[in-house]
Design a protein around this motif. Structure first.
Motif: not given
Length: 435
Positions: A373-383, A397-398, A400-408
């Motif tokens: 999440l910290a890297l996603l917040t900085l705009g990093r892509r999956n690769r 990807k796994f 990220v999916a869990n993060i979206l689900n847990k944070l609703e």
């Protein structure tokens, strides 16, 4: 690995980059990988003064790390000076082993000791020891930086425990204040001789101690109690405060005594009344105090009235302390003082407890998900996330999916917004250098 490789600036920077990008919990694992060919070793053990929760950490062979404790590294730390590598035999887990030890204490750090457990057969030469020292200086500075920047997700439980501890300490403090006030009343009483006063004070202390223990047991065992029972417990405490004084105590219990009160409400009500009685007695000039409880559909109303001078200000520190106790339960306090007529303090406590939010919005995420999440917040892509965390894109990807689900939330952008609002991260990590 030849020592000459470390003379190559690009190589040395690449190794340093790996250290300053390692997640906190992977510090030793990364350090071991960087050190593997420079100084072959069986295990790494770290003792740090910057992490009170986990001061002792290790990585390596279980045969070496089994049985380790803080005392092993504490004893070793007495032999090692900051910035000066040390080699010798050290007792680890009850076994004497060859060790290279280095200590670092960068600005803002309480210091960290690293023990490199070596295979039998000699110690590394001086230049390799100095490289290890410099790498440990870098790594320790990075650890301190991470501890300062870290989102306090893992201490949410500690916050809750600290809050409960504070409540219990305040309650015990008030109980002890009541007991001491009662003892002073007995010792100062003009109607008791010295021997009787001392014996009475001792009896008060013993009975109060028994009551405190019984109350603690009941609070732990029950989540609620009837209004009549709660008021009866209060009456016992108040009788101690006025037994040997010149104050007449009037008690008006709740008419709906069978109404069940949440434990927190009953506790707050007793504490509020007790504190209010202590406040009015402390102001002097009081000969009568009336305490009344009234249970209504919406809440519990408690009142304390005296016939004193009526000079208690609603802005006084004592009144603010009582009000602060009520805030956590959405309660309120009203003070009405009329000169020469007395003071009335009335508190209202809702019977329905307020909703308690999660200790931290990111508390549902595990440590690896926080890294992603910290890297996603900085705009990093999956690769990019995969490369920086040394995991596969599929794993990213796994996560990220869990993060979206847990944070609703429904998108990476929404997740990033939640993270930024929670303070993660306050600044970007060092960029990955090409390997």
């Amino acid at each position: 690995m030849a020592l000459s490789s470390w003379g190559d600036p690009e190589f040395a920077l690449r190794m340093a980059s790996r250290l300053v990008q390692a997640p906190l919990r992977e510090t030793l694992e990364c350090f071991s990988a960087v050190l593997a060919d420079l100084v072959p070793h069986r295990a790494l053990v770290m003792l740090t003064g910057d992490c009170s929760r986990f001061p002792l950490m290790w990585h390596g062979e279980a045969e070496v790390t089994e049985g380790l404790d803080n005392g092993d590294l504490t004893a070793l730390s007495r032999l090692v000076e900051v910035g000066r590598p040390w080699t010798g035999q050290a007792s680890l887990g009850g076994v004497s082993r060859p060790v290279l030890a280095v200590a670092a204490a960068p600005n803002g750090s309480a210091g960290a000791l690293l023990a490199v457990v070596l295979p039998d057969g000699g110690f590394p030469e001086g230049v390799r020891q100095r490289v290890v020292q410099q790498l440990w200086d870098i790594s320790t500075a990075h650890v301190v930086d991470q501890l300062v920047e870290a989102v306090p997700v893992h201490i949410a439980g500690t916050w809750a425990a600290a809050s409960e501890r504070a409540r219990l300490v305040a309650e015990l403090n008030a109980e002890y204040t009541s007991v001491l006030t009662a003892q002073l009343g007995a010792l100062r009483s003009k109607g008791l001789d010295d021997a009787t006063a001392r014996r009475t004070a001792i009896d008060l202390a013993v009975s109060a101690l028994i009551e405190l223990r019984a109350a603690a047991d009941q609070d732990r065992a029950a989540g609620e109690e009837t209004a009549a029972d709660a008021f009866a417990r209060l009456a016992g405490t108040l009788s101690l405060l006025t037994r040997y004084g010149d104050v007449q105590l009037e008690l008006a219990g709740p008419e709906r005594g069978d109404r069940v009160l949440p434990a927190d409400v009953a506790l707050a009500a007793r504490a509020t009344v007790r504190d209010a009685v202590l406040v009015v007695l402390d102001h002097g000039g009081v000969s009568r105090v009336r305490v009344a409880w009234q249970v209504e559909d919406g809440g519990l109303q408690v009142s304390v009235r005296d016939n004193g001078p009526g000079r208690l200000s609603k802005d006084s520190a004592a009144v603010h302390r009582i009000s602060d106790r009520l805030l956590g339960l959405n309660g309120s306090l009203h003070v009405d003082s009329v000169p020469d007529w007395g003071t009335a303090l009335t508190a209202v406590l809702p019977l329905t407890p307020p909703e308690v939010p999660d200790a931290h919005p990111l508390g549902v995420l595990n440590p690896r998900e926080l890294d992603v999440l910290a890297l996603l917040t900085l705009g990093r892509r999956n690769r990019q996330i995969a490369e920086q965390l040394h995991i596969s894109e599929h794993t990213v990807k796994f996560h990220v999916a869990n993060i979206l689900n847990k944070l609703e939330v429904g998108s990476r952008g929404e997740a990033a917004a939640v993270a930024r609002d929670a303070g993660l991260p306050s600044r970007p990590p060092v960029a990955t250098l090409a390997t």
